[in-house]
Enzyme design. Structure first.
Site, PDB file in Angstrom:
ATOM      1  N   GLU A 167       5.166  -1.780   1.595  1.00  9.32           N
ATOM      2  CA  GLU A 167       4.826  -1.122   0.329  1.00  9.32           C
ATOM      3  C   GLU A 167       4.469  -2.130  -0.754  1.00  9.32           C
ATOM      4  O   GLU A 167       3.541  -1.911  -1.550  1.00  9.32           O
ATOM      5  CB  GLU A 167       5.974  -0.224  -0.126  1.00  9.32           C
ATOM      6  CG  GLU A 167       6.134   1.022   0.743  1.00  9.32           C
ATOM      7  CD  GLU A 167       7.278   1.907   0.289  1.00  9.32           C
ATOM      8  OE1 GLU A 167       7.921   1.597  -0.731  1.00  9.32           O
ATOM      9  OE2 GLU A 167       7.535   2.929   0.968  1.00  9.32           O
TER      10      GLU A 167
ATOM     11  N   HIS B 146       4.340   9.193  -2.335  1.00  6.68           N
ATOM     12  CA  HIS B 146       5.593   9.771  -1.854  1.00  6.68           C
ATOM     13  C   HIS B 146       5.571  11.301  -1.852  1.00  6.68           C
ATOM     14  O   HIS B 146       6.549  11.934  -1.457  1.00  6.68           O
ATOM     15  CB  HIS B 146       6.763   9.280  -2.719  1.00  6.68           C
ATOM     16  CG  HIS B 146       7.124   7.855  -2.468  1.00  6.68           C
ATOM     17  ND1 HIS B 146       6.394   6.796  -2.968  1.00  6.68           N
ATOM     18  CD2 HIS B 146       8.145   7.297  -1.754  1.00  6.68           C
ATOM     19  CE1 HIS B 146       6.949   5.660  -2.573  1.00  6.68           C
ATOM     20  NE2 HIS B 146       7.996   5.934  -1.844  1.00  6.68           N
TER      21      HIS B 146
END
Length: 308
Positions: free
Chosen positions: A159, A192
């Protein structure tokens, strides 16, 4: 029209082209990252070992492609810099040791309250917490646990490489480093939202509960993303954000509710406050570029946009 006017128009057109390419490149990377999680859909939960292995392989593959994406962006947007793609993405040797220590210490300072609370809840106190953190058997169990490896290793590394190391350099020439701190996390937060579909598929919660949880998750992932982007731009390293990301994943959000009702709240609450105050006071001094050298990402910023 004078030559000066034509030059201004050409410069504006080039800047607009860079911005469009930057936004499209960031959107594509975010899409590929999330899409890699669903290459092969099964009815298994996300914590099943086979699902974790498949998803980790997918995001590692996308992360490995991210340097090529940044290189393609520099060529397509005609962005010329005197540093390598690796240096732009925060992978460099200068200032590496301070980058591995200072941002992590700063983040730990913020968690001073939760650490004090956890030590008070441990029958052996601070020494018990320290011993558990240094216990070799516990570390061996962690390394053998697929969920731990995903949360503490794979997720932070991939990430940060994609959403900070690759995206921030692509956004800086368009909007400057200060604005990039707040724009880059939006891609991270939106990425997300795939948890909405997953929760609905597994019928874990009602739609309203799922949306509320996802909105809250978007908020705190965006806040952390801004902090991580700040560290990346200030230090010019991706290592610090990776370590801080891993530490925050291990700690979770500070549990203020339990602190308010803790039997020793007269000690716990001041510890929370002290940690927050020290964090604010130390935020700039501990990320001072003097420790890390000039961040390569700064060379991408337009002359009229300052640094944070």
């Amino acid at each position: 029209m004078s030559d000066l006017g034509y030059d201004h128009i050409r410069k504006q057109e080039k800047d607009n082209g860079i911005c469009w390419r930057s936004l499209l490149s960031c959107s594509l990377l975010a899409f590929l990252y999330v899409g890699s999680l669903y290459v092969k859909r099964t009815g298994l939960p996300r914590d099943h070992p086979s699902v974790i292995k498949r998803r980790c392989a997918g995001v590692l593959f996308v992360s490995a492609l991210s340097p090529a994406a940044v290189k393609a962006w520099t060529l397509g947007a005609d962005v010329r810099v005197d540093v390598s793609v690796w240096e732009m993405m925060g992978i460099r040797l200068e200032g590496l040791i301070p980058a591995a220590i200072l941002p992590l210490v700063l983040t730990m300072v913020f968690y001073f309250g939760p650490v004090v609370q956890s030590a008070m809840d441990n029958p052996k106190g601070f020494m018990g917490e320290l011993q558990s953190g240094l216990d070799c058997q516990s570390w061996r169990m962690c390394v053998a646990d697929a969920v731990w490896l995903r949360n503490q290793v794979v997720a932070p590394v991939t990430e940060e490489l994609v959403f900070r190391g690759a995206m921030v350099p692509m956004l800086v020439p368009c909007i400057g480093p200060d604005a990039a701190i707040f724009v880059a996390p939006l891609f991270f937060g939106v990425a997300h939202f795939h948890h909405v579909a997953e929760r609905r598929r597994l019928k874990q919660d009602s739609l309203s509960t799922t949306l509320a949880v996802t909105a809250f998750q978007f908020m705190y992932t965006s806040v952390f993303g801004a902090y991580s982007a700040f560290l990346f731009i200030r230090t010019g390293h991706v290592l610090g954000p990776v370590l801080c990301h891993s530490f925050c994943n291990s700690q979770g959000l500070p549990d203020l509710e339990s602190a308010l009702h803790h039997p020793q709240r007269r000690l716990v609450l001041p510890a929370y406050l002290l940690g927050a105050l020290l964090f604010v006071v130390l935020l700039y001094p501990m990320t001072e570029p003097f420790f890390y050298g000039t961040a390569p990402v700064h060379s991408l910023a337009p002359m009229d946009l300052g640094f944070c």
